[in-house]
Motif scaffolding. Structure first.
Motif, PDB file in Angstrom:
ATOM      1  N   LEU A  40       0.812  -1.223   0.000  1.00 34.44           N
ATOM      2  CA  LEU A  40       0.000   0.000   0.000  1.00 34.44           C
ATOM      3  C   LEU A  40       0.843   1.269   0.000  1.00 34.44           C
ATOM      4  O   LEU A  40       0.286   2.369  -0.020  1.00 34.44           O
ATOM      5  CB  LEU A  40      -0.937  -0.010   1.216  1.00 34.44           C
ATOM      6  N   HIS A  41       2.177   1.125   0.071  1.00 34.61           N
ATOM      7  CA  HIS A  41       3.106   2.268   0.034  1.00 34.61           C
ATOM      8  C   HIS A  41       2.770   3.291   1.127  1.00 34.61           C
ATOM      9  O   HIS A  41       2.780   4.507   0.894  1.00 34.61           O
ATOM     10  CB  HIS A  41       3.078   2.934  -1.347  1.00 34.61           C
ATOM     11  N   ALA A  42       2.476   2.792   2.322  1.00 36.75           N
ATOM     12  CA  ALA A  42       2.140   3.655   3.451  1.00 36.75           C
ATOM     13  C   ALA A  42       3.395   4.330   3.994  1.00 36.75           C
ATOM     14  O   ALA A  42       4.512   3.804   3.882  1.00 36.75           O
ATOM     15  CB  ALA A  42       1.470   2.847   4.555  1.00 36.75           C
ATOM     16  N   GLY A  43       3.208   5.501   4.628  1.00 32.33           N
ATOM     17  CA  GLY A  43       4.294   6.234   5.234  1.00 32.33           C
ATOM     18  C   GLY A  43       4.479   5.865   6.691  1.00 32.33           C
ATOM     19  O   GLY A  43       3.718   5.060   7.251  1.00 32.33           O
ATOM     20  N   PRO A  44       5.481   6.450   7.367  1.00 36.78           N
ATOM     21  CA  PRO A  44       5.756   6.126   8.776  1.00 36.78           C
ATOM     22  C   PRO A  44       4.568   6.367   9.704  1.00 36.78           C
ATOM     23  O   PRO A  44       4.320   5.577  10.612  1.00 36.78           O
ATOM     24  CB  PRO A  44       6.930   7.050   9.123  1.00 36.78           C
ATOM     25  N   ALA A  45       3.817   7.457   9.478  1.00 30.99           N
ATOM     26  CA  ALA A  45       2.684   7.758  10.358  1.00 30.99           C
ATOM     27  C   ALA A  45       1.612   6.690  10.257  1.00 30.99           C
ATOM     28  O   ALA A  45       1.023   6.274  11.267  1.00 30.99           O
ATOM     29  CB  ALA A  45       2.105   9.130  10.010  1.00 30.99           C
ATOM     30  N   GLU A  46       1.355   6.212   9.050  1.00 33.91           N
ATOM     31  CA  GLU A  46       0.330   5.178   8.874  1.00 33.91           C
ATOM     32  C   GLU A  46       0.774   3.853   9.481  1.00 33.91           C
ATOM     33  O   GLU A  46      -0.023   3.141  10.097  1.00 33.91           O
ATOM     34  CB  GLU A  46       0.030   5.004   7.385  1.00 33.91           C
ATOM     35  N   VAL A  47       2.053   3.524   9.310  1.00 31.04           N
ATOM     36  CA  VAL A  47       2.568   2.282   9.885  1.00 31.04           C
ATOM     37  C   VAL A  47       2.484   2.327  11.417  1.00 31.04           C
ATOM     38  O   VAL A  47       2.102   1.352  12.068  1.00 31.04           O
ATOM     39  CB  VAL A  47       4.018   2.033   9.429  1.00 31.04           C
ATOM     40  N   ALA A  48       2.833   3.477  12.001  1.00 29.83           N
ATOM     41  CA  ALA A  48       2.740   3.625  13.453  1.00 29.83           C
ATOM     42  C   ALA A  48       1.292   3.499  13.925  1.00 29.83           C
ATOM     43  O   ALA A  48       1.012   2.950  14.997  1.00 29.83           O
ATOM     44  CB  ALA A  48       3.314   4.972  13.883  1.00 29.83           C
ATOM     45  N   ALA A  49       0.349   3.996  13.128  1.00 25.77           N
ATOM     46  CA  ALA A  49      -1.066   3.928  13.496  1.00 25.77           C
ATOM     47  C   ALA A  49      -1.557   2.495  13.576  1.00 25.77           C
ATOM     48  O   ALA A  49      -2.434   2.173  14.394  1.00 25.77           O
ATOM     49  CB  ALA A  49      -1.912   4.715  12.503  1.00 25.77           C
ATOM     50  N   LEU A  50      -1.005   1.615  12.744  1.00 21.90           N
ATOM     51  CA  LEU A  50      -1.415   0.213  12.799  1.00 21.90           C
ATOM     52  C   LEU A  50      -1.153  -0.384  14.175  1.00 21.90           C
ATOM     53  O   LEU A  50      -1.957  -1.161  14.693  1.00 21.90           O
ATOM     54  CB  LEU A  50      -0.654  -0.600  11.743  1.00 21.90           C
ATOM     55  N   VAL A  53      -2.862   2.995  17.175  1.00 22.29           N
ATOM     56  CA  VAL A  53      -4.298   3.260  17.076  1.00 22.29           C
ATOM     57  C   VAL A  53      -5.089   1.957  17.042  1.00 22.29           C
ATOM     58  O   VAL A  53      -6.133   1.820  17.704  1.00 22.29           O
ATOM     59  CB  VAL A  53      -4.609   4.120  15.834  1.00 22.29           C
ATOM     60  N   GLY A  54      -4.592   0.979  16.275  1.00 21.49           N
ATOM     61  CA  GLY A  54      -5.300  -0.299  16.203  1.00 21.49           C
ATOM     62  C   GLY A  54      -5.448  -0.942  17.571  1.00 21.49           C
ATOM     63  O   GLY A  54      -6.529  -1.416  17.939  1.00 21.49           O
ATOM     64  N   ALA A  55      -4.359  -0.951  18.353  1.00 21.58           N
ATOM     65  CA  ALA A  55      -4.416  -1.558  19.680  1.00 21.58           C
ATOM     66  C   ALA A  55      -5.306  -0.766  20.627  1.00 21.58           C
ATOM     67  O   ALA A  55      -6.091  -1.344  21.393  1.00 21.58           O
ATOM     68  CB  ALA A  55      -3.006  -1.661  20.259  1.00 21.58           C
ATOM     69  N   ALA A 360      -3.955  -0.218  26.231  1.00 21.69           N
ATOM     70  CA  ALA A 360      -4.082   1.239  26.152  1.00 21.69           C
ATOM     71  C   ALA A 360      -2.814   1.932  26.632  1.00 21.69           C
ATOM     72  O   ALA A 360      -2.340   2.904  26.010  1.00 21.69           O
ATOM     73  CB  ALA A 360      -5.285   1.692  26.980  1.00 21.69           C
ATOM     74  N   GLN A 361      -2.234   1.456  27.741  1.00 26.97           N
ATOM     75  CA  GLN A 361      -1.034   2.100  28.272  1.00 26.97           C
ATOM     76  C   GLN A 361       0.158   1.897  27.338  1.00 26.97           C
ATOM     77  O   GLN A 361       0.964   2.808  27.152  1.00 26.97           O
ATOM     78  CB  GLN A 361      -0.709   1.545  29.659  1.00 26.97           C
ATOM     79  N   THR A 362       0.249   0.732  26.726  1.00 25.60           N
ATOM     80  CA  THR A 362       1.331   0.494  25.777  1.00 25.60           C
ATOM     81  C   THR A 362       1.205   1.410  24.568  1.00 25.60           C
ATOM     82  O   THR A 362       2.199   1.989  24.096  1.00 25.60           O
ATOM     83  CB  THR A 362       1.325  -0.976  25.326  1.00 25.60           C
ATOM     84  N   ALA A 363      -0.035   1.560  24.060  1.00 29.21           N
ATOM     85  CA  ALA A 363      -0.247   2.454  22.918  1.00 29.21           C
ATOM     86  C   ALA A 363       0.113   3.892  23.272  1.00 29.21           C
ATOM     87  O   ALA A 363       0.772   4.601  22.489  1.00 29.21           O
ATOM     88  CB  ALA A 363      -1.706   2.373  22.460  1.00 29.21           C
ATOM     89  N   LEU A 364      -0.280   4.335  24.476  1.00 27.54           N
ATOM     90  CA  LEU A 364       0.012   5.699  24.904  1.00 27.54           C
ATOM     91  C   LEU A 364       1.514   5.937  25.042  1.00 27.54           C
ATOM     92  O   LEU A 364       2.055   6.925  24.507  1.00 27.54           O
ATOM     93  CB  LEU A 364      -0.696   5.984  26.242  1.00 27.54           C
ATOM     94  N   LEU A 365       2.196   5.032  25.744  1.00 24.64           N
ATOM     95  CA  LEU A 365       3.631   5.230  25.964  1.00 24.64           C
ATOM     96  C   LEU A 365       4.444   5.058  24.682  1.00 24.64           C
ATOM     97  O   LEU A 365       5.483   5.702  24.511  1.00 24.64           O
ATOM     98  CB  LEU A 365       4.135   4.267  27.040  1.00 24.64           C
ATOM     99  N   THR A 366       3.976   4.212  23.775  1.00 24.25           N
ATOM    100  CA  THR A 366       4.669   4.071  22.498  1.00 24.25           C
ATOM    101  C   THR A 366       4.648   5.393  21.740  1.00 24.25           C
ATOM    102  O   THR A 366       5.659   5.814  21.151  1.00 24.25           O
ATOM    103  CB  THR A 366       4.027   2.955  21.658  1.00 24.25           C
ATOM    104  N   GLY A 367       3.494   6.070  21.764  1.00 27.43           N
ATOM    105  CA  GLY A 367       3.400   7.375  21.122  1.00 27.43           C
ATOM    106  C   GLY A 367       4.289   8.400  21.800  1.00 27.43           C
ATOM    107  O   GLY A 367       4.998   9.179  21.132  1.00 27.43           O
ATOM    108  N   ILE A 368       4.294   8.411  23.133  1.00 27.11           N
ATOM    109  CA  ILE A 368       5.122   9.365  23.876  1.00 27.11           C
ATOM    110  C   ILE A 368       6.606   9.106  23.618  1.00 27.11           C
ATOM    111  O   ILE A 368       7.389  10.045  23.387  1.00 27.11           O
ATOM    112  CB  ILE A 368       4.813   9.275  25.382  1.00 27.11           C
ATOM    113  N   TRP A 369       7.004   7.840  23.621  1.00 24.45           N
ATOM    114  CA  TRP A 369       8.431   7.536  23.409  1.00 24.45           C
ATOM    115  C   TRP A 369       8.840   7.793  21.968  1.00 24.45           C
ATOM    116  O   TRP A 369      10.013   8.069  21.700  1.00 24.45           O
ATOM    117  CB  TRP A 369       8.727   6.100  23.835  1.00 24.45           C
TER     118      TRP A 369
END
Length: 415
Positions: A40-50, A53-55, A360-369
């Motif tokens: 799908l030729h996704a960028g870094p932001a989309e890959v991170a969302a998988l 955001v998915g979790a 939820a906490q893993t998703a939050l801290l992954t974004g922060i880190w």
């Protein structure tokens, strides 16, 4: 507590179903990001969302399912969640074959699979407590843990070969089929299942969604264990993408070296899970829980110091081996204590709340880190996670009791 301890034919089917689905999951490890990038030729932001955001959305979707599962037979729920994951995953190769696969579909499937994972875990813990006597729970959990680490060792290399030869979509098919086989195995168990307790109110109320958290936070030993495991797992997972950036980018390791650095140390998890029972028999549950839980927090700081070349690779492998070995001891003991301490009519809600919080906490801290990695650099951010992990043993319970706590509605009650 020996490896030859027999737990019966029905547990054997459950164990086999778990191993099959776990192997499928690890065969498809990394398939979603690869499909997003290569197809799908996704960028870094989309890959991170998988991943994030998915979790997170999957955890939100699973939120009402814990109370719902509590008042239903658990085996049909297990089969249903396996079939949901099978059907959801199978839509990806179908859409790919038709040329209509989109990033939105990948994201929706990741949400459905995350929600079904949480619900399956909640139902399986509750079912295991009715299937086996309390004295066999540690043996059972140690076998699940050893199977998890075994599939971690063999799954990614095999999946990597399959992806290299046939592309990432084929491993998604393998993962989907593994859930179908798991459902068939659980169905083949047969045997009776106790009727769940009837719901007091005819319909679920908004306050019922918080029952699992109320039960955990009202318990003097479950509460610190809950805070410890949620914090530890989230910090470890949050630093993982930055470690990948550090090793594959600045340190110049090849992808196969990066994979080797985490596949080989998984042997430590297999060894630790096999030692969990004998260690508890000799030193007691609380001491093993406290020592293994404290030692696992010491290792991750070392991941901030690898350099390039063979020395850096060996350092990562050594640190990961020590970390995974301690987790292999701690995890089955923790899972067993949690089941023993939780009332039978609260297990599904408790485990669901536990898993939702972890996701939820893993998703939050992954974004922060991720932000911290951009500001401070990946090595400094990984080191910061390691420093914070050194404080997590302070959250471990100073005392434990396997006596099941009663429950009262309303404000939390002291033990």
């Amino acid at each position: 507590m020996s490896s030859g301890h027999r737990l019966g034919r029905r547990f054997g089917w459950l164990w086999g179903a778990y191993g099959t689905s776990a192997l499928g999951t690890w065969l498809a490890f990394g398939a979603f990001p690869l499909i997003a990038i290569q197809v799908l030729h996704a960028g870094p932001a989309e890959v991170a969302a998988l991943a994030s955001v998915g979790a997170a959305v999957g955890a939100a979707v699973a939120l009402p399912l814990g109370p719902w599962v509590e008042f239903r037979r658990k085996r049909p729920v297990l089969i249903a969640m396996d079939l949901v994951r099978f059907a959801a995953l199978l839509t990806i190769p179908a859409a790919f074959a038709l040329g209509v696969l989109t990033f939105l579909q990948l994201l929706l499937v990741s949400v459905v699979v995350a929600a079904a994972d949480i619900t399956f875990r909640a139902a399986s813990g509750a079912y295991l407590k009715t299937l086996l006597p309390a004295e066999d729970l540690l043996v059972a959990n140690a076998r699940f843990e050893s199977t998890a680490w075994t599939t971690t060792i063999i799954g990614p290399p095999l999946g990597g070969v399959a992806i290299g030869l046939l592309g990432p979509v084929v491993t998604v098919v393998a993962d989907a089929v593994s859930y179908l086989l798991s459902a068939l195995g659980i169905r083949a168990m047969g045997g009776p299942e106790p009727l769940p307790e009837r719901r007091e109110a005819p319909r679920m109320r908004a306050g019922d969604l918080l029952d699992g958290w109320r039960y955990i936070l009202a318990d003097a030993t479950l509460r610190p264990l809950f805070l410890n495991t949620a914090s530890f797992n989230a910090l470890v997972m949050a630093a993982s993408p930055l470690l990948a950036v550090l090793m594959l980018g600045r340190l110049g390791f090849a992808p196969w070296q990066y994979g080797l650095a985490f596949a080989v140390p998984s042997v430590g998890g297999l060894l630790g899970s096999r030692l969990a029972g004998p260690l508890v028999a000799r030193f007691g549950q609380h001491r093993v829980l406290l020592v293994a839980g404290s030692l696992r927090a010491v290792w991750p700081l070392g991941l901030a110091f690898p350099g390039p070349g063979a020395g850096g690779l060996l350092l990562v492998m050594g640190v990961e081996f020590g970390l995974i070995f301690c987790c292999g001891v701690f995890n089955p003991v923790c899972a067993t204590y949690r089941l023993q301490r939780t009332a039978a009519d609260r297990v599904a809600r408790t485990l669901s709340a536990w898993a939702v919080t972890a996701k939820a906490q893993t998703a939050l801290l992954t974004g922060i880190w991720g932000v911290l990695g951009g500001l401070l650099g990946p090595r400094t951010a990984v080191g910061l996670a390691g420093v914070l992990l050194l404080a997590t043993p302070l959250l471990l319970p100073r005392r434990t009791s396997t006596q099941v706590r009663g429950w009262e509605r309303g404000p939390a009650c002291a033990d």
